[in-house]
Design a protein around this motif. Structure first.
Motif, mmCIF file in Angstrom:
data_model
loop_
_atom_site.group_PDB
_atom_site.id
_atom_site.type_symbol
_atom_site.label_atom_id
_atom_site.label_comp_id
_atom_site.label_asym_id
_atom_site.label_seq_id
_atom_site.Cartn_x
_atom_site.Cartn_y
_atom_site.Cartn_z
ATOM 1 N N UNK A 1 14.828 43.500 68.776
ATOM 2 C CA UNK A 1 14.460 43.952 67.349
ATOM 3 C C UNK A 1 15.649 43.588 66.415
ATOM 4 N N UNK A 2 16.884 43.853 66.845
ATOM 5 C CA UNK A 2 17.946 43.532 65.957
ATOM 6 C C UNK A 2 18.241 42.213 65.698
ATOM 7 N N UNK A 3 17.983 41.412 66.817
ATOM 8 C CA UNK A 3 17.894 39.895 66.722
ATOM 9 C C UNK A 3 16.966 39.555 65.410
ATOM 10 N N UNK B 1 6.991 52.418 76.530
ATOM 11 C CA UNK B 1 6.042 52.518 77.530
ATOM 12 C C UNK B 1 7.106 52.809 79.025
ATOM 13 N N UNK B 2 7.879 51.706 79.046
ATOM 14 C CA UNK B 2 8.697 51.659 80.484
ATOM 15 C C UNK B 2 10.213 51.485 80.114
ATOM 16 N N UNK B 3 10.457 51.748 78.815
ATOM 17 C CA UNK B 3 11.914 52.038 78.354
ATOM 18 C C UNK B 3 12.208 52.780 77.506
ATOM 19 N N UNK B 4 13.445 53.224 77.228
ATOM 20 C CA UNK B 4 14.138 54.385 76.404
ATOM 21 C C UNK B 4 13.673 54.466 74.922
ATOM 22 N N UNK B 5 13.498 53.201 74.589
ATOM 23 C CA UNK B 5 13.036 53.074 73.085
ATOM 24 C C UNK B 5 12.659 51.897 72.858
ATOM 25 N N UNK B 6 11.266 51.847 72.290
ATOM 26 C CA UNK B 6 10.242 50.658 72.025
ATOM 27 C C UNK B 6 10.753 50.204 70.574
ATOM 28 N N UNK B 7 10.235 48.869 70.336
ATOM 29 C CA UNK B 7 10.753 48.305 69.066
ATOM 30 C C UNK B 7 10.036 49.285 67.931
ATOM 31 N N UNK B 8 8.749 49.665 68.075
ATOM 32 C CA UNK B 8 8.156 50.658 66.948
ATOM 33 C C UNK B 8 9.066 51.912 66.811
ATOM 34 N N UNK B 9 9.581 52.169 67.928
ATOM 35 C CA UNK B 9 10.427 53.543 67.659
ATOM 36 C C UNK B 9 11.597 53.476 66.849
ATOM 37 N N UNK C 1 7.508 40.689 59.464
ATOM 38 C CA UNK C 1 6.619 41.685 59.640
ATOM 39 C C UNK C 1 6.745 42.251 61.222
ATOM 40 N N UNK C 2 6.375 43.551 61.197
ATOM 41 C CA UNK C 2 6.397 44.102 62.604
ATOM 42 C C UNK C 2 4.749 44.213 62.873
ATOM 43 N N UNK C 3 4.229 43.573 63.909
ATOM 44 C CA UNK C 3 3.072 43.504 64.422
ATOM 45 C C UNK C 3 2.780 44.806 65.568
ATOM 46 N N UNK C 4 2.523 45.702 65.265
ATOM 47 C CA UNK C 4 2.352 46.988 66.171
ATOM 48 C C UNK C 4 1.197 46.883 66.881
ATOM 49 N N UNK C 5 1.441 46.607 68.069
ATOM 50 C CA UNK C 5 0.429 46.186 69.359
ATOM 51 C C UNK C 5 -0.775 46.965 69.244
ATOM 52 N N UNK D 1 17.001 57.077 68.456
ATOM 53 C CA UNK D 1 17.970 57.431 67.397
ATOM 54 C C UNK D 1 19.428 56.763 67.813
ATOM 55 N N UNK D 2 19.523 56.832 68.732
ATOM 56 C CA UNK D 2 20.781 56.072 69.342
ATOM 57 C C UNK D 2 20.968 54.566 69.093
ATOM 58 N N UNK D 3 19.577 53.993 69.304
ATOM 59 C CA UNK D 3 19.651 52.599 69.230
ATOM 60 C C UNK D 3 19.708 52.242 67.637
ATOM 61 N N UNK D 4 19.021 53.085 66.805
ATOM 62 C CA UNK D 4 18.946 52.745 65.438
ATOM 63 C C UNK D 4 20.398 52.744 64.864
#
Length: 338
Positions: free
Chosen positions: A91-93, A112-120, A146-150, A267-270
């Motif tokens: 997402x940063x990239x 879903x299977x991680x600590x932080x999704x791109x939408x989060x 644009x972010x395409x929310x699945x 939050x940490x990721x952001x």
């Protein structure tokens, strides 16, 4: 569905047509949660085939809401679920790449299977998750991203949401997200949790008409181009699939430390992404964004070689262009909610 499940449990695989039929059943709500969970569990144990990936993807594309966009777009959507607890690198990239006037249609979801999704993480960064096709196209035109929310574009996938959450492990659906970009991106960098799966996905993408894709698997377990060790790369370019190994030093970067990439939540990721864009982040975090953004610039045909892409990405981070893009994306959200 029962007949095809019985076929699979005996160790048989599905043809492309059968796979498309199975996914049609799932997409239309004609498969029960137990049947869906059984199917993806069987396939995970024996390994999905290229025919199955192509058939599933064709069905998903038929049922998804598509964006018709005239220009080439690039996507940085990965399979997720590597369990490494890193910040949202792809997402940063994507933000860095879009800051250089390359159109990015970032496909993604909540965790879903991680600590932080791109939408989060985008929400924590204050960036709008587009809520309509018109907003997505406008954002591509005006902000280059644009972010395409699945869930919005793949509403038929709602039938598989609970089985996926309940079983908790990676399934074929992790592979299908990057294969079914709603803007029909034909240029992608895809982080894959296994290089064996990367080869299968490359074959599937070739059959589905992709133009230039890098499928990358870090040897440290990351589904990104690694900054700490070698990365296995499967490259699909103009119908030809090649394979090679990439090390950070090959593109002028020092070997990094994965500890500097770890976060506990969105939050940490952001916070870490913003630190990177302000020039205050750890070197390893900045460099892993640069190498993955550089790869996206390469597949987008913005640069001829990956190492030049890395140089441009580093410059965009160092000179504040990426930070300015982050602020512009935030401003767009404020306008939309004004």
């Amino acid at each position: 569905m029962k007949k095809l499940l019985a076929h699979c449990i005996e160790g048989n695989t599905l043809s492309e047509e059968q796979a498309e039929q199975v996914m049609n059943s799932i997409m239309t709500g004609n498969a029960t949660p137990s049947q869906i969970a059984s199917l993806v569990s069987i396939m995970r144990l024996r390994g999905e085939t290229v025919d199955e990936l192509v058939g599933f993807t064709k069905s998903m594309k038929q049922h998804m809401t598509s964006i018709q966009y005239d220009s080439d777009v690039v996507d940085t959507c990965g399979t997720g679920g590597d369990g490494a607890s890193t910040f949202n690198i792809s997402t940063a990239a994507a933000i860095v790449v879009s800051s250089l006037k390359v159109k990015v249609a970032k496909h993604g979801n909540r965790a879903i299977s991680s600590k932080s999704g791109s939408a989060d993480v985008l929400e924590k960064l204050g960036i709008n998750i587009q809520t309509s096709l018109e907003e997505a196209v406008k954002s591509l035109n005006e902000q280059n991203m644009s972010f395409l929310f699945a869930p919005m574009f793949h509403s038929s996938m709602k039938h598989a949401v609970n089985p996926r959450k309940e079983i908790g492990f990676r399934t074929v659906f992790n592979l299908l997200g990057p294969l079914s970009n709603p803007a029909n991106a034909k240029r992608q960098i895809i982080g894959v949790f296994s290089t064996d799966y990367a080869e299968k996905m490359a074959e599937a993408l070739k059959r589905l008409g992709a133009e230039h894709v890098l499928l990358v698997t870090g040897r440290d377990g990351l589904d990104e181009i690694s900054i700490s060790t070698e990365t296995d790369v499967v490259e699909l370019k103009n119908g030809t699939i090649s394979r090679y190994v990439l090390h950070p030093k090959d593109v002028g970067l020092i070997e990094g430390n994965n500890v500097e990439l770890k976060v506990s939540n969105a939050e940490d990721s952001a916070k870490l992404i913003e630190q990177i864009f302000r020039g205050e982040g750890p070197v390893s975090a900045e460099n892993i964004v640069a190498i993955n953004a550089g790869a996206a610039l390469y597949v987008a045909n913005h640069v001829k070689t990956l190492d030049i892409g890395v140089i441009l990405a580093k410059e965009a981070i160092r000179n504040g262009v990426a930070l300015k893009q982050l602020q512009m994306l935030r401003h767009q959200r404020e306008e939309n909610y004004a």
